[in-house]
Design a protein around this motif. Structure first.
Motif, short mmCIF file in Angstrom:
data_model
loop_
_atom_site.label_atom_id
_atom_site.label_comp_id
_atom_site.label_asym_id
_atom_site.label_seq_id
_atom_site.Cartn_x
_atom_site.Cartn_y
_atom_site.Cartn_z
N LEU A 54 -50.88 17.07 -61.76
CA LEU A 54 -51.50 17.21 -62.67
C LEU A 54 -52.68 17.12 -62.97
O LEU A 54 -53.77 17.47 -63.56
N ALA A 60 -47.29 26.32 -62.61
CA ALA A 60 -46.09 26.03 -63.52
C ALA A 60 -44.61 27.02 -63.21
O ALA A 60 -45.12 28.11 -64.06
N LEU A 93 -49.44 21.42 -69.87
CA LEU A 93 -48.95 22.25 -68.56
C LEU A 93 -49.99 23.95 -68.93
O LEU A 93 -51.33 24.02 -68.39
#
Ligand code: ADP
Ligand code: MG
Length: 406
Positions: free
Chosen positions: A185, A194, A211
């Protein structure tokens, strides 16, 4: 998140240590046969570490949702045998829910020995996080170790309440989970991709949002692709669309600062008129989805496009299957993506209960960098939420008695 003290920071020789583990494992339906013992295996390093340093280890966990009552089908007793096999030693079991009896059982073990307590959720005070139950638990030991990442998003007595009464530190699994997720992260090797799928947009929209700020690309599949496709003006037939999330999905799709579409949606899909493993199905472009058809997997062109993106990536975070992988007709998308992620040289972090099941179904567990033991917990962590089971542990630079009311 602040660095936390871990089992490595405490002197446990001759001490009783209460370890909250996550033994919430699946069983073959109607039997007491454990169908997947990953969570038990994942707890072994901490248990071995403590035993090796002369601690008496008291293990506690929940299993299922007994709702504060003793339900024999949800007893932790079957886990004792499996654990004893792995540790190659005797493991005691305290079957009582009466604290005096539990105290007696626990007092019988000596340094280097292990006792497992009965399902914590047989006690109403566990989920209600009562002071009384937290205190009773704390009376069993001199240190508390949280190694139950999968339950750390719950403010329950054995996760949070107890930390007010005992010096509380992270176990090795918890530490590893936090480290792997934080690395991805906060400081991923790029390109960072992702892959998000699974049943519902509502479960994952906050993670997509988070994200979208850090990932180089987000590949969308699963049932939630229907809501994103609908938000982008496509017709998705009879696929369930979560209307309340259309605006949010739209704004995420439109927010591509560099002009490159950061969020990638399926181009073709596998569809059927029924949500059923055996009904007729076909592959078509998204633009060709019929009135009565619902999307149940990503199509072959989409698989190729996603696999290409993945082949150029250095870090992949995957949460949510690409289709109904439990059914053969709709498992190819998930299988291909799993293969594309399981490449040498890719840092791969897998979260989500079903996603982990898919990876093990395809026999790719050993090829992933980190497989999270926590579904809901890893989602909340990725959303950037503070997990009660983590924040309540001692910070690395705090004294042991900080906040402990004894
Ligand atoms: P995870 O547990 O990995 O976080 P979710 O719980 O969000 O994943 O979703 C997993 C479920 O989503 C699986 O049981 C899978 O069958 C289902 N699913 C995937 N794609 C679809 C789809 N297109 N339509 C309906 N269900 C889907
Ligand atoms: Mg799930």
């Amino acid at each position: 998140m602040a660095e936390k003290k871990t089992v490595r920071d405490i002197e446990v020789s001759g001490k009783r240590v209460l370890v909250r583990v996550d033994f919430n494992v699946p069983f073959k339906p109607g039997t007491d046969e454990i169908s997947n013992s990953n969570r038990i295996v994942a707890s072994l390093p901490t248990i071995r570490y403590l035993l090796g340093r002369g601690a008496s280890v008291v293990l506690c966990s929940h299993l299922g949702r007994p709702g504060g009552r003793s339900i024999q089908e949800l007893s932790l007793r079957p886990i004792r045998g499996r654990l004893a096999q792995y540790l190659d030693m005797r493991v005691s079991f305290s079957e009582s829910t009466n604290f005096q009896r539990i105290q007696q059982d626990v007092s019988r073990i000596t340094p280097g020995e292990v006792i497992l307590l009965e399902n914590l959720r047989f006690h109403p005070g566990e989920e209600a996080n009562t002071v009384e139950f937290s205190k009773e638990l704390s009376d069993l030991a001199e240190f508390f170790v949280n190694d139950a990442f999968g339950a750390s998003h719950r403010a329950h007595a054995s996760i949070q309440g107890i930390t007010g009464f005992l010096p509380s530190v992270a176990g090795l699994l918890l530490e590893e989970e936090i480290r792997s997720l934080e690395k991805v992260l906060l400081d991923p090797l790029r390109p960072f991709v992702a892959v998000l799928g699974g049943a519902k947009v509502s479960d994952k929209i906050n993670v997509v949002n988070k994200l979208s700020l850090t990932a180089n690309k987000i590949l969308i599949g699963g049932g939630m692709a229907a809501t994103f496709l609908s938000a982008s003006g496509r017709f998705v037939g009879s696929s369930p669309v979560e209307e309340n999330f259309l605006d949010k999905a739209k704004s995420l799709l439109n927010n591509s600062p560099d002009g490159n579409a950061k969020i990638v949606l399926p181009k073709d899909v596998v569809v059927s008129d029924e949500f059923d493993s055996q009904s007729p199905y076909r592959t078509c472009l998204v633009s060709e989805i019929g009135e009565r058809e619902m999307l149940l997997d990503i199509g072959p062109q989409t698989r190729d496009i996603y696999a290409k993106v993945l082949s150029d990536s250095s870090t992949v975070l995957w949460n949510g299957p690409m289709g109904v992988f439990e059914w053969d007709h709709y498992s190819e998308g998930t299988r291909l993506i799993a293969d594309a992620i399981a490449r040498d040289g890719v840092v791969s972090v897998i979260g989500g209960g079903s996603t982990v099941d898919a990876v093990s179904k395809f026999g790719l567990e050993a090829r992933m960098t980190h497989i999270s033991t926590g579904g809901g917990a890893s989602l909340e962590f990725m959303e950037g939420k503070d997990l009660p089971g983590i924040v309540s542990l001692l910070d690395a630079d705090e004294p042991y008695d900080k906040g402990v009311v004894g």
